[in-house]
Scaffold this active site. Sequence first.
Site, PDB file in Angstrom:
ATOM      1  N   ARG A 107       0.809  -1.360  -0.012  1.00 27.99           N
ATOM      2  CA  ARG A 107      -0.045   0.021  -0.004  1.00 27.99           C
ATOM      3  C   ARG A 107       0.722   1.372   0.101  1.00 27.99           C
ATOM      4  NH1 ARG A 107      -5.025   1.726  -1.083  1.00 27.99           N
ATOM      5  NH2 ARG A 107      -6.036   2.816   0.535  1.00 27.99           N
ATOM      6  N   THR A 384      -9.915   0.092 -10.073  1.00 23.15           N
ATOM      7  CA  THR A 384      -8.789  -0.969  -9.247  1.00 23.15           C
ATOM      8  C   THR A 384      -8.969  -2.241 -10.182  1.00 23.15           C
ATOM      9  OG1 THR A 384      -9.316   0.158  -7.320  1.00 23.15           O
ATOM     10  CG2 THR A 384      -8.316  -2.264  -7.198  1.00 23.15           C
ATOM     11  N   THR A 402      -4.046  -0.833  -7.295  1.00 22.27           N
ATOM     12  CA  THR A 402      -4.809   0.313  -7.958  1.00 22.27           C
ATOM     13  C   THR A 402      -3.972   1.777  -7.957  1.00 22.27           C
ATOM     14  OG1 THR A 402      -7.049   1.541  -7.484  1.00 22.27           O
ATOM     15  CG2 THR A 402      -5.583   0.778  -5.670  1.00 22.27           C
ATOM     16  N   ASN A 404      -6.250   4.191  -7.181  1.00 19.09           N
ATOM     17  CA  ASN A 404      -7.514   4.518  -6.731  1.00 19.09           C
ATOM     18  C   ASN A 404      -8.420   4.770  -7.775  1.00 19.09           C
ATOM     19  OD1 ASN A 404      -9.134   4.905  -4.816  1.00 19.09           O
ATOM     20  ND2 ASN A 404      -8.565   7.107  -4.479  1.00 19.09           N
ATOM     21  N   ASP A 426      -8.118   8.288   0.198  1.00 19.61           N
ATOM     22  CA  ASP A 426      -8.506   6.986   0.937  1.00 19.61           C
ATOM     23  C   ASP A 426      -8.259   7.293   2.597  1.00 19.61           C
ATOM     24  OD1 ASP A 426      -9.680   5.646  -1.002  1.00 19.61           O
ATOM     25  OD2 ASP A 426      -7.879   4.133  -1.002  1.00 19.61           O
ATOM     26  N   SER A 455      -7.646   1.028   3.322  1.00 21.69           N
ATOM     27  CA  SER A 455      -8.100   0.461   1.893  1.00 21.69           C
ATOM     28  C   SER A 455      -9.468  -0.544   2.230  1.00 21.69           C
ATOM     29  CB  SER A 455      -7.139  -0.405   1.281  1.00 21.69           C
ATOM     30  OG  SER A 455      -7.406  -0.967   0.251  1.00 21.69           O
ATOM     31  N   SER A 456     -10.035  -0.940   1.133  1.00 26.30           N
ATOM     32  CA  SER A 456     -11.082  -1.860   1.224  1.00 26.30           C
ATOM     33  C   SER A 456     -10.720  -3.180   0.405  1.00 26.30           C
ATOM     34  CB  SER A 456     -12.471  -1.258   0.687  1.00 26.30           C
ATOM     35  OG  SER A 456     -13.126  -0.253   1.361  1.00 26.30           O
ATOM     36  N   GLY A 476     -13.682  -1.917  -6.955  1.00 24.04           N
ATOM     37  CA  GLY A 476     -15.056  -1.515  -6.621  1.00 24.04           C
ATOM     38  C   GLY A 476     -14.959  -0.683  -5.741  1.00 24.04           C
ATOM     39  N   GLY A 477     -13.851  -0.077  -4.831  1.00 23.28           N
ATOM     40  CA  GLY A 477     -13.873   0.886  -3.949  1.00 23.28           C
ATOM     41  C   GLY A 477     -14.416   0.369  -2.526  1.00 23.28           C
TER      42      GLY A 477
END
Length: 572
Positions: A107, A384, A402, A404, A426, A455-456, A476-477
């Site tokens: 990340r 992403t 990603t 983002n 984010d 993050s998701s 898909g966020g």
Amino acid sequence: MFKGKSLTLTCLLVMLMPSVADAATPIIEGERFHGVPGQHAMVVTSHTLASRVGHDILRDGGNAVDAAVAIGFALAVVQPRSGNIGGGGFMVISDEASGDVTSIDYRETAPAGAFETMFQDDEGNVVEAASRYSANASGVPGTVSGMAMALERYGSMSLDRVMAPAIRLARDGFTIPARFADGLNDSREQLEKNDGTQRLFYKADGSDWRAGEVFQQGELAATLERIAQNGPREFYEGETADHLIDTIKAHGGIMTHEDLKNYRAIERAPVHGTYRGYDVYAMAPPSSGGVHIVQILNMLENDDLTGTGFGSAASMHLMSEAMRRAYADRSKYLGDPDFFEVPVKALTSKDYARELRAQISLEKATPSEAIGPGNLTPYESNETTHYSVADDSGLAVSNTYTLNFSYGSGIAVDGAGFLLNNEMDDFSAKPGVPNAFGLIGGEANAVEPGKRMLSSMTPTIVKRDGKNFLITGSPGGSRIITTTLEVISNVIDHGMNVQSAVSAPRFHDQWLPDELRIEDGFSPDTVRLLEGMGHNVVQKSAMGASQSILINEEGFQGGADPRRETSSALGL
Ligand code: DON
């Protein structure tokens, strides 16, 4: 942790023709959807050319990690809206032979000069453009470090071997599909604001891109070549780093050479949970994905979803009530574990899930305003792309990475040919103010120097009796967690094959806004019943793109998500 090794393809000498599915597979007898079969290995990505790269690496004796790293670099070339070297992500790796499941957190991090109110104006109002489209929108990129770490620890091939296909695609160019042309044509207004981006991604005559044309990236090819030759430190301390920081400075950003030099990917233990006898391994913080997948599955485990059935109001009600409770907890308890103590054990405990389940009525929706983050007993936590790879040595890789948004901040590194992320969005720019995905947060996810933004992303590997069973995840966020959850539930609770599981219509509830978002494909009766229970049902565009693999006695089965026209499963 386990050692890298090569794939033991039993028929290496035989050039096997791959089983191929690009996007939706045809409806043949028996079932409506069919996964792509493979006997020895499987690659599923969001782009046909990237799947081909992974397939060829496996065919040439590479293992699933070699293929995953090659795909990571190839997607940075053929799908620059999300494939990247200027962003970051997460990779979960399972090795059946040793029983180890590990993960690599690559990340992005906030630069050392970042501070809590950096995306607010003098009156304390959040300035969205600053966290989304400026040089300060970018976290320090992690992809090159993460890919190199995965390869070094668990791969069997050299960096220049696995990067060779990406370099070729960048240098020689490739034929663009409609999705590539449409993406750039539709993003013109934003991307052309930056001269460097305009020069790299648009034609000199200003005309639109059309499917079938060839796209070449000489600067990116040179950058990838330098990394392949000199290793990952080239990106963080070499010529590439100079180009990157020059671009950041030209746009008035705060990231420095020091920030790049200090960046490190981190190997972390994944979050582990169980669901109806299956073992679920998914990404730990700084992603919220693993914690909430396990938390939601725990809430559902004692109900008979098989009996209530797929797409019924009863199943969707229960699942959405569980989802919104998890997202409420996310807003308070989730952040970078190196900066904030995330109560992972409490959130993923079966006891806490029982408490939350007891609050759910099977007849009536709980308005989101009546739900808040739970009180935990102290135990100690646009675009992403996701891809999955598995081989017959028992290695499986689930990777989501990603920039983002599609094309990230829209700022390309001058002289190096790649786009920078806008992952700083984010973070929670201010407590209670939603980010681009409508997610809110507080102290746990406030901006701090060197911190990773929450993050998701939920790369996940489900095992059955110690064997890799389902490799899944999605873009898909905020919808990533629920998309991945539903693929798992479709397979385990509803007995779907992997192609049906990724194709089935999806729904999503993230607590705030108080809405049950659904895709096209649920019956009006179901919607009426859900509304009668008090859900605010809203039909919106498709969610996620889950590129998944199921492994059983019959071999490998690839499920490419038809929501992306370039999705592609290739089996060996
Ligand atoms: O890390 C996250 O959760 C987001 N940056 C992911 C963004 C995303 O999935 C955009 N795509 N569809």
